[in-house]
Design a protein around this motif. Structure first.
Motif, short mmCIF file in Angstrom:
data_model
loop_
_atom_site.label_atom_id
_atom_site.label_comp_id
_atom_site.label_asym_id
_atom_site.label_seq_id
_atom_site.Cartn_x
_atom_site.Cartn_y
_atom_site.Cartn_z
N GLU A 102 4.25 59.62 69.06
CA GLU A 102 5.61 59.16 68.79
C GLU A 102 6.36 60.14 67.90
O GLU A 102 5.75 60.95 67.20
CB GLU A 102 5.62 57.76 68.18
CG GLU A 102 4.81 57.58 66.94
CD GLU A 102 4.70 56.13 66.51
OE1 GLU A 102 5.20 55.23 67.20
OE2 GLU A 102 4.13 55.89 65.44
N ILE A 146 8.93 60.23 64.80
CA ILE A 146 9.40 59.41 63.70
C ILE A 146 10.70 60.02 63.17
O ILE A 146 10.69 61.16 62.67
CB ILE A 146 8.36 59.34 62.55
CG1 ILE A 146 6.96 59.03 63.08
CG2 ILE A 146 8.81 58.38 61.47
CD1 ILE A 146 6.80 57.67 63.68
N GLY A 202 15.17 57.66 58.91
CA GLY A 202 14.92 56.24 59.13
C GLY A 202 15.27 55.85 60.55
O GLY A 202 15.93 56.58 61.28
N GLY A 203 14.83 54.72 60.95
CA GLY A 203 15.07 54.24 62.31
C GLY A 203 13.76 53.96 63.01
O GLY A 203 12.68 54.19 62.48
N ASP A 204 13.88 53.46 64.22
CA ASP A 204 12.70 53.10 64.99
C ASP A 204 12.00 54.35 65.54
O ASP A 204 12.67 55.28 65.99
CB ASP A 204 13.09 52.21 66.17
CG ASP A 204 13.62 50.85 65.72
OD1 ASP A 204 13.22 50.41 64.62
OD2 ASP A 204 14.43 50.27 66.46
N PRO A 205 10.66 54.37 65.52
CA PRO A 205 9.94 55.48 66.13
C PRO A 205 10.20 55.54 67.63
O PRO A 205 10.39 54.51 68.28
CB PRO A 205 8.47 55.17 65.85
CG PRO A 205 8.45 54.09 64.84
CD PRO A 205 9.77 53.40 64.90
N ILE A 206 10.19 56.73 68.19
CA ILE A 206 10.40 56.92 69.62
C ILE A 206 9.02 57.13 70.25
O ILE A 206 8.35 58.12 69.96
CB ILE A 206 11.30 58.13 69.89
CG1 ILE A 206 12.66 57.93 69.23
CG2 ILE A 206 11.44 58.38 71.39
CD1 ILE A 206 13.54 59.16 69.23
N TYR A 234 12.91 64.90 63.34
CA TYR A 234 11.83 63.97 63.64
C TYR A 234 10.52 64.56 63.16
O TYR A 234 10.39 65.77 63.01
CB TYR A 234 11.74 63.71 65.15
CG TYR A 234 13.03 63.18 65.73
CD1 TYR A 234 13.29 61.83 65.79
CD2 TYR A 234 13.98 64.06 66.24
CE1 TYR A 234 14.48 61.36 66.32
CE2 TYR A 234 15.17 63.60 66.77
CZ TYR A 234 15.41 62.25 66.80
OH TYR A 234 16.58 61.78 67.32
#
Length: 164
Positions: free
Chosen positions: A4, A6, A10-14, A88
Motif C-alpha cells: 500500500e 501511505i 494523512g488520509g486513507d492508505p491506497i 506517499y
C-alpha cells in the motif's frame, strides 16, 4: 493485496491490488489522483522479482523517490514516493511477493541490457531472421549479382520480386 501507499499528509492508505498499476488523473487509471498537476497517465507501478518498481510515463511534473527525480527505479519498503508534489510512503514485504536473495538492480530491470540503445530507439534494424521466406531466398543469392548494366544478355535478374 501486494502492499500500500501511505499518504504523507494523512488520509486513507491506497491498496496495491494488482501487480501492474497505472497512476494518473484519468478515471481509467488504476489509482486515480484528481489533481491538476498530475498527468493523465503519470506513472506506472509494477512488480519485478518480488520488488515494486516505478516508471515515469513522460509526465509533466515527474516522479521522485526519496527526493530524487527518476525515470525508472526500484521502490524498497519505506521509500518516500512523490507523484508530482503528492507524497506517499511505500509499504510492502518483498518476501511476500516472492523475492529471493539480495535485491535486483536499483534503477532498471535487467531486460533493458538485452538490446542495443540504437535498436531500442529504432535507429538500427535488427538482423534478418532465417525463417522468413523472402529473406531466406535472398540469402541463397547473396553472392550473385542481380543486374549488370554493361551486360546485354537476358535473364540477369534471378529474383524478380526483390528490389533492384
Amino acid at each position: 493485496m501486494y502492499g500500500e501507499l501511505i499518504p504523507s499528509g494523512g488520509g486513507d492508505p491506497i491498496p496495491l491490488i494488482k501487480k501492474k498499476l497505472l497512476i494518473g488523473r484519468r478515471e481509467s487509471c488504476d489509482i486515480v489522483l484528481r489533481f491538476a498537476n498530475v498527468s493523465a497517465h503519470h506513472c506506472q507501478l509494477f512488480i519485478n522479482n518480488g520488488y515494486w518498481y516505478i516508471r515515469d510515463m513522460q509526465s509533466r511534473n515527474g516522479v521522485k523517490v526519496n527526493g530524487l527525480k527518476v525515470q525508472e527505479k526500484r521502490l524498497d519498503p519505506g521509500d518516500k514516493l512523490a507523484v508530482s508534489k503528492h507524497k506517499y510512503e511505500m509499504q510492502y514485504s518483498p518476501a511476500d511477493l516472492g523475492a529471493i536473495g539480495p535485491p535486483p538492480a536499483d534503477d532498471l530491470p535487467s531486460e533493458i541490457m538485452t538490446e542495443s540503445l540504437l535498436s531500442r530507439a529504432g535507429l538500427k534494424s535488427s538482423a534478418p531472421k532465417e525463417g522468413a521466406g523472402s529473406n531466406k531466398r535472398r540469402n541463397e543469392y547473396s553472392g550473385k549479382k542481380r543486374f549488370d548494366v554493361l551486360d546485354d544478355s537476358a535473364g540477369q535478374i534471378d529474383l524478380p520480386d526483390s528490389p533492384v
